[in-house]
Design an enzyme around this catalytic site. Structure first.
Site, PDB file in Angstrom:
ATOM      1  N   GLU A 156       0.830  -1.115   0.092  1.00  0.00           N
ATOM      2  CA  GLU A 156       0.094   0.134   0.082  1.00  0.00           C
ATOM      3  C   GLU A 156       1.100   1.290   0.048  1.00  0.00           C
ATOM      4  O   GLU A 156       0.647   2.061  -0.834  1.00  0.00           O
ATOM      5  CB  GLU A 156      -0.603  -0.140   1.351  1.00  0.00           C
ATOM      6  CG  GLU A 156      -1.684   1.186   1.444  1.00  0.00           C
ATOM      7  CD  GLU A 156      -2.829   1.271   0.156  1.00  0.00           C
ATOM      8  OE1 GLU A 156      -3.644   0.308  -0.029  1.00  0.00           O
ATOM      9  OE2 GLU A 156      -2.776   2.028  -0.600  1.00  0.00           O
ATOM     10  N   ASP A 173       1.421   4.073  -3.046  1.00  0.00           N
ATOM     11  CA  ASP A 173       0.920   5.506  -2.606  1.00  0.00           C
ATOM     12  C   ASP A 173       2.121   6.610  -2.782  1.00  0.00           C
ATOM     13  O   ASP A 173       1.945   7.592  -3.311  1.00  0.00           O
ATOM     14  CB  ASP A 173       0.407   5.449  -1.082  1.00  0.00           C
ATOM     15  CG  ASP A 173      -0.817   5.026  -1.101  1.00  0.00           C
ATOM     16  OD1 ASP A 173      -1.350   4.534  -1.972  1.00  0.00           O
ATOM     17  OD2 ASP A 173      -0.950   4.695   0.362  1.00  0.00           O
ATOM     18  N   SER A 191      -6.860   2.282  -4.640  1.00  0.00           N
ATOM     19  CA  SER A 191      -5.505   2.682  -3.733  1.00  0.00           C
ATOM     20  C   SER A 191      -4.635   3.332  -4.716  1.00  0.00           C
ATOM     21  O   SER A 191      -3.750   4.188  -4.255  1.00  0.00           O
ATOM     22  CB  SER A 191      -5.033   1.573  -3.249  1.00  0.00           C
ATOM     23  OG  SER A 191      -5.715   0.971  -1.839  1.00  0.00           O
TER      24      SER A 191
END
Ligand SMILES: *[C@@H]1O[C@H](CO)[C@@H](O)[C@H](O)[C@H]1NC(C)=O
Ligand SMILES: *[C@@H]1O[C@H](CO)[C@@H](O)[C@H](O)[C@H]1NC(C)=O
Ligand SMILES: *[C@@H]1O[C@H](CO)[C@@H](O)[C@H](O)[C@H]1NC(C)=O
Ligand SMILES: *[C@@H]1O[C@H](CO)[C@@H](O)[C@H](O)[C@H]1NC(C)=O
Ligand SMILES: *[C@@H]1O[C@H](CO)[C@@H](O)[C@H](O)[C@H]1NC(C)=O
Ligand SMILES: *[C@@H]1O[C@H](CO)[C@@H](O)[C@H](O)[C@H]1NC(C)=O
Ligand SMILES: *[C@@H]1O[C@H](CO)[C@@H](O)[C@H](O)[C@H]1NC(C)=O
Ligand SMILES: *[C@@H]1O[C@H](CO)[C@@H](O)[C@H](O)[C@H]1NC(C)=O
Length: 645
Positions: free
Chosen positions: A292, A296, A562
């Site tokens: 994640e 990001d 995401s």
């Protein structure tokens, strides 16, 4: 012994106050509609067990929330961009004196002496310790132990509670009461690590965008250039929740995947919230918990550099019970939201100091973390698993950030009209409303997410380039579709739908009505909230499949809303750079301008978001509950936002 003293106190107050009958009449204040998902009710709680009781006071002026936020964010408002100071926000919404006094007086009368209460910094919570027996009398309820089916952890909760009629108007909610679930924000992307990729597929250029959507592909699709400024104070914020830790492989990513040279030692400013750590390699890398943050940070840096990023790492992550929640993040930003002694809602939000072994032993962080102009969050929770009062209070807090010029973006979820299931990250839906809207792995009712259901945040859905691996950007985009041939519970589609909790905000009313009128999906009300009166999402979308991401030294094509959310967050950061260069302030709450200007989007009209055994919703011309208003048209966005005051 203690209870006899309390009884005596209560008796003497009864004499002093001779309460009118209305005052002593209890009315139901909150009720859980049925058995909670993943929790089993056990025996009656021991009467001497001490509960950290908190009473959320009704804040002033919240009925004007929509008026206030639109005043500073509607592009036709003369006050567009005139954001409020933190002090003004705290003052305008502080509970009225009669509210504070009304609740304090009721507690006194009920035997909870004033010397036992304290107030939160913003004076919007009253808190005290009380035994189960005292609390049962106070709230006219019964407490039981509940055991968590997976972690084995337990909570003390009741199924409903009551307040005297005259007190109800002053109290949002009391806790611990019916709250049990939603402890842990779930990242959207975890299982969606695609195949391993090597850079010869086209690090530069746009030859292989169907295979791997590099930064050059994104630039070609959305027509933005390289970042060229880095205004002080415009660093972009990204939140990560423990134990999804920061493991970004940035130097390798910069070396292989950015066309603009980015120095290998470029790292985000690290803001630790309630024990958040930069990395903790005691976790098993094979669970993918670091993907994640890799996605990001790598994606955002490639877009906004030379502007910087801030990492807000929330919670210590040692235990499923103690990861920070969204409220813990909000506490760190806004001291007036904070409880004085920690833990907004025990039994939903974690306690600080953390009682778990190895947990963070410091106090709750209350204010002091910097407010970024843009926050990107790739985590969410299940609307049906959280009390309405809890969601409402937090949603107002996101609204307050908008008032202060902050843009908050949340991923819309990766499960189409379904949602994630806490434990296994597989998709789940809801039971039908006659049973109560409970999370049910085999449910058939659509399951909206929180806080994407909150009208004061911007929810971001996902698209993909049309045409498969050999596609070029000129093919255009459609709603993302990444079904799992072996297990529909792992299908990935753009999260979207209609809230069962929040009402339709005025800024999206025409767009939503247009969709439901022209393209009505004709599902009955037991499948989704088809009233046409509820908040619908996502608001916008962006590419969310095959994003090159270096994880533990290897490049993968990663997918998820995401990915779409930091792409949008980065673009808003570029828009703020352009506004700041033109002598203006940050945009703040985005949606009113977005919905008023469909021409700044690429309208996505193909694809859908199935789930819960249904085809879901269909992307259509104009706004739709799959891709929102569409994907960014950067030159049009920049022209529009620089033209606004
Ligand atoms: C409640 O009790 C705990 C543990 O003794 C203590 O740390 C805390 O300060 C108390 N809270 C209040 C509001 O009195
Ligand atoms: C960089 O500079 C120009 C102004 O010279 C601006 O209009 C442009 O959009 C900027 N940023 C990006 C991301 O292209
Ligand atoms: C990781 O977490 C454990 C458990 O809380 C802690 O003992 C350890 O110091 C942490 N390691 C790092 C590198 O932060
Ligand atoms: C996880 O990956 C990091 C970075 O490659 C490595 O330093 C660490 O040893 C790994 N931890 C485990 C438990 O494999
Ligand atoms: C869901 O349905 C499957 C297949 O009918 C069944 O095996 C499973 O136990 C059900 N799960 C739950 C949580 O009801
Ligand atoms: C993509 O192009 C290659 C090379 O021309 C071809 O072999 C392959 O079948 C194409 N794949 C698809 C899905 O069209
Ligand atoms: C549908 O949404 C409206 C508006 O938020 C709400 O009042 C209503 O209770 C919702 N219906 C259901 C069945 O949840
Ligand atoms: C980086 O590029 C080199 C050279 O093309 C390649 O050997 C290596 O596998 C790449 N690494 C990653 C993580 O993409």
């Amino acid at each position: 012994m203690r209870s006899s003293i309390l009884l005596a106190a209560a008796a003497s107050f009864a004499v002093c106050f001779a309460a009118p009958t209305a005052d002593s009449r209890f009315e139901l204040h909150e009720k859980r509609d049925g058995a909670p998902h993943q929790w089993s009710k056990r025996s009656r709680a021991h009467p001497d067990e001490v509960l950290p009781v908190r009473i959320g006071l009704v804040q002033s002026n919240l009925h004007k929330a929509e008026e206030y936020i639109l005043d500073v964010s509607d592009p036709t408002s003369p006050n567009f961009g005139k954001h409020w100071s933190a002090e003004k926000v705290a003052n305008v919404f502080a509970p009225a004196k009669k509210t504070q006094e009304g609740v304090a007086e009721w507690l006194e009368k009920s035997g909870i002496h004033g010397s036992r209460h304290s107030y939160s910094t913003g004076r919007n919570w009253i808190q005290f310790n009380a035994t189960v027996a005292e609390t049962e009398r106070l709230l006219n309820t019964e407490y039981h132990y509940y055991e968590h089916d997976i972690s084995g952890g337990y909570r003390i909760a009741c199924d409903e509670y009551h307040l005297p009629q005259s007190v109800r108007e002053h109290v949002d909610f009391a806790m611990p009461t019916i709250q049990l679930e939603g402890m842990r924000p779930i990242p959207n992307l975890l299982p969606k690590i695609g195949a391993q990729r090597t850079p010869q597929y086209g690090l530069t250029g746009t030859e292989n965008c169907g295979n791997l959507v590099t930064i050059d592909c994104l630039r070609a699709l959305y027509h933005f250039g390289q970042g060229n400024t880095s205004a002080a104070g415009n660093e972009m914020g990204i939140g990560e929740w423990a134990d999804f830790l920061y493991l970004p492989d940035l130097p390798l990513f910069f070396k292989n995947w950015t066309t603009q040279p980015i120095p290998a030692d470029t790292t985000p400013d690290f803001i630790s919230i309630d024990g958040g750590q930069t990395a903790n390699f005691t976790y098993d890398n094979s669970t993918g918990a670091g993907v994640e943050s890799a996605l990001d940070f790598q994606t955002s840096y490639s877009i906004i550099y030379p502007q910087k990023l801030r990492l807000y790492q929330v919670g210590d992550g040692v235990n499923i019970d103690s990861v920070g929640t969204f409220n813990i993040f909000l506490d760190a930003l806004d001291a007036s939201y904070c409880t004085y002694l920690g833990g907004d809602q025990p039994y939903v939000d974690p306690a600080y100091p953390d009682p778990n072994e190895g947990g963070y032993t410091g106090p709750l962080q209350c204010g002091g973390a910097p407010k970024s102009n843009v926050f990107s969050f790739s985590y969410n929770q299940i609307e049906a698993a959280l009390p309405v009062s809890y969601q409402t209070r937090q949603c107002h807090e996101w609204m307050k950030l908008g008032l202060q010029g902050v843009s908050v973006l949340f991923a819309s979820g990766d499960s189409g009209v379904a949602n994630r299931y806490n434990a296994g990250y597989e998709n789940s839906c809801l039971t039908s409303p006659d049973v109560g809207p409970y999370v049910d792995i085999n449910g058939t009712r659509f399951s909206p997410s929180f806080p994407t259901n909150c009208p004061w945040i911007t929810a971001v859905g996902a698209t993909t380039i049309k045409g498969g691996v050999n596609a070029t950007v000129s093919n255009g985009e459609e709603a993302v579709a990444d079904p799992d041939p072996d297990d529909p519970k792992n299908d990935y589609y753009s999260g979207g739908g209609f809230s069962n909790v929040f009402a339709l905000p005025s800024y999206q009313s025409a767009a939503v009505t247009n969709y439901l009128t022209k393209y009505n999906p004709h599902y009955p009300s037991h499948i989704y909230n088809n009233s046409g009166n509820s908040r619908a999402y996502p608001d916008v979308s962006a590419i969310g499949l095959n994003i090159p991401t270096v994880y533990l030294g290897t490049t993968y094509g990663v997918g998820g809303t995401s990915a779409s959310t930091p792409i949008w967050g980065s673009i808003v950061t570029l828009l703020n750079e352009a506004r700041i260069a033109a002598g203006k302030g940050p945009i703040g709450f985005l949606n009113p301008t977005f919905y008023a200007h469909p021409e700044v989007f690429n309208d996505i009209t193909e694809g859908s978001n199935p789930g819960c055994g249904q085809p879901g919703f269909q992307a259509q011309p104009g706004w739709d509950p799959v891709t929102g208003m569409g994907t960014p048209n950067y030159p049009a966005l920049e022209k529009l936002f620089v033209s606004l005051p």
